[in-house]
Design a protein around this motif. Structure first.
Motif, PDB file in Angstrom:
ATOM      1  N   UNK A  51       0.823  -1.200   0.000  1.00 25.92           N
ATOM      2  CA  UNK A  51       0.000   0.000   0.000  1.00 25.92           C
ATOM      3  C   UNK A  51       0.871   1.269   0.000  1.00 25.92           C
ATOM      4  N   UNK A 107       1.611   4.134  -3.535  1.00 29.09           N
ATOM      5  CA  UNK A 107       1.622   5.601  -3.616  1.00 29.09           C
ATOM      6  C   UNK A 107       2.910   6.076  -4.298  1.00 29.09           C
ATOM      7  N   UNK A 155      -7.149  10.597  -2.900  1.00 29.98           N
ATOM      8  CA  UNK A 155      -6.510  11.100  -1.674  1.00 29.98           C
ATOM      9  C   UNK A 155      -5.271  11.948  -1.993  1.00 29.98           C
ATOM     10  N   UNK A 212      -6.926   6.023  -3.894  1.00 27.71           N
ATOM     11  CA  UNK A 212      -5.576   6.524  -3.619  1.00 27.71           C
ATOM     12  C   UNK A 212      -5.309   7.795  -4.437  1.00 27.71           C
ATOM     13  N   UNK A 219      -0.930  16.697  -3.875  1.00 25.66           N
ATOM     14  CA  UNK A 219       0.244  16.112  -4.530  1.00 25.66           C
ATOM     15  C   UNK A 219      -0.034  15.880  -6.023  1.00 25.66           C
TER      16      UNK A 219
END
Lengths: 294, 130
Positions: free
Chosen positions: B24, B28, B68, B65, B74
């Motif tokens: 996980x 990212x 988020x 993801x 980002x």
């Protein structure tokens, strides 16, 4: 968009409905973005097949790749180990057992148990349980529910849909000196407990006595009334602030923040139970009061 | 027998959980690295990740993801019209994302070097000296 056959279209509709339900606890914009991304994914994956229309088998294979929609609801909160195992690979891990009965529901159960407990105790005519002060039972029960709620809220097994970092500084302090999820649980307990408190304050102060309210002449000198009012204002304001920070969009959502956050789709009707009990008891009390004051 | 089975099952579950958490975190990093080269739309990102044998992700995992990472500033996304299909969401790295990527890449290099010191039996002596 490539046409689907009837069965594939049904399967897609079912998957999207499950996805919407699974994302219901998330911020509206974010949920919409994830749902849109999934739609784009399905369209792109369907376009890769060289058949004239998408078949059931093809659609099923797309969804198999995507994983169960419920895995998206696990969120993607950084640093929350209870979600890590759920999000990757769509694995159903034991932690999910709490998903259907979240911490606030235990509080609900406790709150619902009070009147039953109170009535039960009130019926005992002898022994050390003889006619206890119901108000004390209520206060002790509410305190236990709050503690239980916080313990469950802090448990690593408990799924958190709310990012604690949304509230910072004094907002976090106001919301219960912890992640908003814990604060909201605590206030949810208070929010639901307050009507019961008020009802038992009626009992406590002998509301049934002729010409009196809260056991005293109704002239505003009863200290419980401003205290009760202040508590209500504090709780409702905090809930609204916390809810508004959380939703950022809808004031309605902010006002009913705990309901939106804690009631999963399909379960909202259970909220009607404590509300109906509260309204019924309040109605009976009001009728008694009106009869007593003539 | 039951104890042995439950013990084995427990170890297996711990292993799965640990591996999931590692993957996980790395997912990212992989997404940010992918997007550092060029902007990509979601489906392509998922396809690129899915073909890497070590990652073995469920395709849908990437979307929350991405969402988020966008929320954290980002990534940014924009809708790009397509002549061959529906409009698609194109994801790109932001300046903050780029800085974050550089820092996690550096951290990864450092951590993997350190861990490899202990994994490679030829380098065990080096680890002990440290």
């Amino acid at each position: 968009m490539k046409p689907r056959n009837a069965e594939a279209a049904r399967l897609e509709a079912d998957y999207m409905a499950r996805l919407d339900a699974a994302l219901a606890g998330q911020e509206r914009g974010e949920a919409a973005e994830i749902a849109q991304s999934i739609k784009e994914h399905i369209a792109d994956a369907a376009a890769e097949h060289d058949t004239a229309e998408v078949t059931l088998v093809q659609m099923a294979s797309i969804f198999e790749g995507l994983g169960p929609p419920e895995s998206y609801a696990a969120g993607d909160e950084r640093g929350d180990p209870s979600h890590a195992d759920m999000a990757v690979g769509g694995q159903q891990m034991p932690a999910r057992r709490f998903d259907k009965r979240r911490a606030a529901w235990w509080s609900f159960a406790c709150l619902l148990a009070y009147p039953v407990l109170g009535v039960g105790l009130d019926m005992v005519e002898s022994g050390w349980l003889h006619k206890p002060d119901l108000a004390r039972v209520m206060f002790v029960g509410a305190a236990l529910a709050a503690v239980l709620s916080v313990i469950l809220g802090r448990s690593a097994l408990h799924p958190r849909l709310l990012p604690g970092e949304r509230l910072t500084g004094w907002l976090r302090f106001l919301a219960g000196a912890g992640p908003v999820v814990i604060g909201a649980q605590f206030f949810l307990v208070l929010f639901l407990a307050l009507p019961w408190f008020s009802l038992y304050l009626f009992e406590w102060h002998g509301m049934g006595q002729e010409g009196k309210f809260f056991g005293q002449p109704f002239a505003g000198e009863d200290y419980n009334l401003p205290l009760f009012g202040a508590a209500c204002v504090y709780v409702v304001t905090t809930l609204m602030v916390a809810g508004f920070v959380r939703s950022r969009i809808s004031l309605l959502k902010a006002v009913f923040f705990p309901l939106f956050e804690y009631v999963k789709p399909g379960q909202w009707k259970w909220l009607l139970i404590p509300i109906a009990i509260g309204l019924t008891v309040a109605g009976i009390k009001l009728a008694q009061f009106l009869r007593a004051t003539g | 027998m039951c104890k042995v089975l439950s013990g084995t099952f427990g170890i297996l579950m711990d292993n799965i959980k640990w591996t999931s958490q590692i993957k996980r975190g790395l997912l990212e990093m992989c997404i940010l690295n992918l997007l550092s080269r060029e902007g990509m739309y979601g489906y392509l990102i998922v396809k690129r990740l899915a073909v890497v044998p070590g990652l073995v992700i469920t395709e849908g995992t990437a979307y929350p993801l991405l969402s988020r990472l966008k929320r954290e500033g980002l990534l940014r996304s924009r809708i790009v019209e397509s002549s061959q299909g529906p409009a698609r969401r194109m994801y790109e790295l932001t300046a903050a994302g780029n800085r974050h990527l550089q820092s996690i890449n550096a951290a990864w290099e450092e951590i993997s070097d350190a861990v490899n010191t202990f994994i490679d039996p030829n380098d065990q002596g080096k680890g002990e000296q440290v």
